[in-house]
Design an enzyme around this catalytic site. Sequence first.
Site, mmCIF file in Angstrom:
data_model
loop_
_atom_site.group_PDB
_atom_site.id
_atom_site.type_symbol
_atom_site.label_atom_id
_atom_site.label_comp_id
_atom_site.label_asym_id
_atom_site.label_seq_id
_atom_site.Cartn_x
_atom_site.Cartn_y
_atom_site.Cartn_z
ATOM 1 N N LYS A 22 0.841 -1.207 0.000
ATOM 2 C CA LYS A 22 0.000 0.000 0.000
ATOM 3 C C LYS A 22 0.873 1.254 0.000
ATOM 4 O O LYS A 22 0.664 2.180 -0.775
ATOM 5 C CB LYS A 22 -0.910 -0.024 1.243
ATOM 6 C CG LYS A 22 -1.540 1.312 1.578
ATOM 7 C CD LYS A 22 -2.386 1.253 2.825
ATOM 8 C CE LYS A 22 -1.651 1.509 4.109
ATOM 9 N NZ LYS A 22 -1.222 2.888 4.346
ATOM 10 N N CYS A 118 -3.846 12.918 13.103
ATOM 11 C CA CYS A 118 -4.603 11.675 13.082
ATOM 12 C C CYS A 118 -4.388 10.983 14.413
ATOM 13 O O CYS A 118 -3.647 11.477 15.264
ATOM 14 C CB CYS A 118 -4.230 10.796 11.909
ATOM 15 S SG CYS A 118 -2.665 10.018 12.092
ATOM 16 N N ARG A 123 1.280 14.699 13.124
ATOM 17 C CA ARG A 123 1.670 14.480 11.732
ATOM 18 C C ARG A 123 1.599 15.733 10.853
ATOM 19 O O ARG A 123 0.798 15.829 9.917
ATOM 20 C CB ARG A 123 0.840 13.353 11.128
ATOM 21 C CG ARG A 123 0.981 12.075 11.914
ATOM 22 C CD ARG A 123 0.270 10.930 11.302
ATOM 23 N NE ARG A 123 1.032 10.280 10.254
ATOM 24 C CZ ARG A 123 0.629 9.189 9.605
ATOM 25 N NH1 ARG A 123 -0.507 8.639 9.899
ATOM 26 N NH2 ARG A 123 1.372 8.651 8.662
ATOM 27 N N ASP A 308 5.360 0.718 12.126
ATOM 28 C CA ASP A 308 4.139 0.062 11.640
ATOM 29 C C ASP A 308 4.023 -1.395 12.091
ATOM 30 O O ASP A 308 3.010 -2.045 11.838
ATOM 31 C CB ASP A 308 4.077 0.129 10.105
ATOM 32 C CG ASP A 308 3.662 1.512 9.618
ATOM 33 O OD1 ASP A 308 3.299 2.358 10.451
ATOM 34 O OD2 ASP A 308 3.705 1.749 8.399
ATOM 35 N N ARG A 400 -8.469 -0.337 5.405
ATOM 36 C CA ARG A 400 -7.625 0.677 4.751
ATOM 37 C C ARG A 400 -6.327 0.055 4.237
ATOM 38 O O ARG A 400 -5.718 0.595 3.322
ATOM 39 C CB ARG A 400 -7.259 1.791 5.751
ATOM 40 C CG ARG A 400 -8.411 2.704 6.085
ATOM 41 C CD ARG A 400 -7.914 3.858 6.915
ATOM 42 N NE ARG A 400 -6.669 4.369 6.354
ATOM 43 C CZ ARG A 400 -5.712 4.961 7.054
ATOM 44 N NH1 ARG A 400 -5.855 5.136 8.332
ATOM 45 N NH2 ARG A 400 -4.619 5.396 6.462
#
Length: 419
Positions: A22, A118, A123, A308, A400
Amino acid sequence: MQKLLIKGKRELSGKISISGSKNATLPILAASILAKEVRLKNIPLVKDIFTMIDLLNFIGLKTKIIKKSNIIEIKNNEKNINTLAPYKLVKTMRAGVLVLGSLLTKYGKAKVSLPGGCAIGTRPVDLHLFALKKLGAKIKIKNGYIFAEAKKGLKGTIINFPSISVGATENALLAACKAKGKTVLKNCAIEPEIKDLIFFLNKLGSIINFKGRTITIYENKLKSSNITHEVIFDRIELGTYMIACALLAKKNVIIDKIDPKIVKNEINVLKILGVKILKKKSSIIIKKKKKLKNINITTKPYPGFPTDLQAQLMVLLTQVEGVSKIKENIFENRFMHVPELKRMGAQIEIKDKTAIIKGPTKLTGAEVMATDLRASVCLVLAGLIAENRTIINRIYHLDRGYEFLERKLKNCKAEIKRI
Ligand code: UD1
């Protein structure tokens, strides 16, 4: 609202194929604005990608998705181009801000909504704007929008980023590949997804090379038609399934369509923990080990351990003997999964930027709430090892970024379904 229902303690066996990345597809889609005709293979069919495609359509590009083969064809016939990225599209997916570099360098202007904060942190995009200003863009912020202009085009220069940012490196790269003269970007992010973007831009005719954290972009005319590119595999999806297998693999689980060289560090971390991993050319085989060792780890930009995968690793560390520590060094608010894991029985304490995990603890199923993409998948992992039933709410976060998550896990004998 959809939920995931998981019945835990099912051992995994079989094969998992990893999808396209992604985070590589998003900037490459933004880069497609610079070409006339592009065909991308191995794109993941996930919500963020569809949002970026909506944005390209809004800008005036023509897109055709061939779902059964994960291909997208993009055409820019230069008719009715809109150099605008509206709030409604950027607010749901921050990577929308990546069209700024492409629009500005190609059309001399762009109006792009500020993405805002977010769940995982504030960010900001100051580093993106810092780079574009250095390239000669005039930038104003008004009514929640970035107004960027470069009537006479952008001009190559030396840009030394004060801190490392994936998105800012990508925006600067996109902008610089149509700038006059040479651009040197220093202190860049060098994630594999950025290298894939460079690979794509070089197919477009750019001349870009990199050494360490320095990327040099030379002025060159861009080719615009017949560009085909196969997107790199998703190393975060791979890391997620490696952790699932470290927790639950029955005998051997094979994970394929990958390049183990790209995830050397993640594999090493799991090996230090005691997980058995056999590397092949384009796959790995993982075996669960009964007793795993504790570790201390800090998230860092690539080639360091990725933020992540922090939440997923934490689930694994709840099952490890002794005390482990994870320091989150990239985002300021990325421990939101911790209260949910604690509700399932995990013993985790947060001190400043560090999570201290005591293990092993028995997790028990509960109704939990997903807060962001990686936090949601960590709750899936927790549900898979927990006793009884786990229900995960707000799974739109998962959609997502994880392609065919339930299907891939079910194929490996997990009991998971959408309700
Ligand atoms: C990308 C990834 C995301 C990953 C992150 C870090 C995509 C679509 N997303 O996000 O999954 O978690 O890299 O690996 O590829 N920062 C600033 N000013 C800026 C830009 C960033 O201060 O202008 C800060 C951020 O707040 C953060 C840090 O820099 O603390 C790193 O962010 P960055 O690398 O830019 O992440 P993204 O590109 O947003």
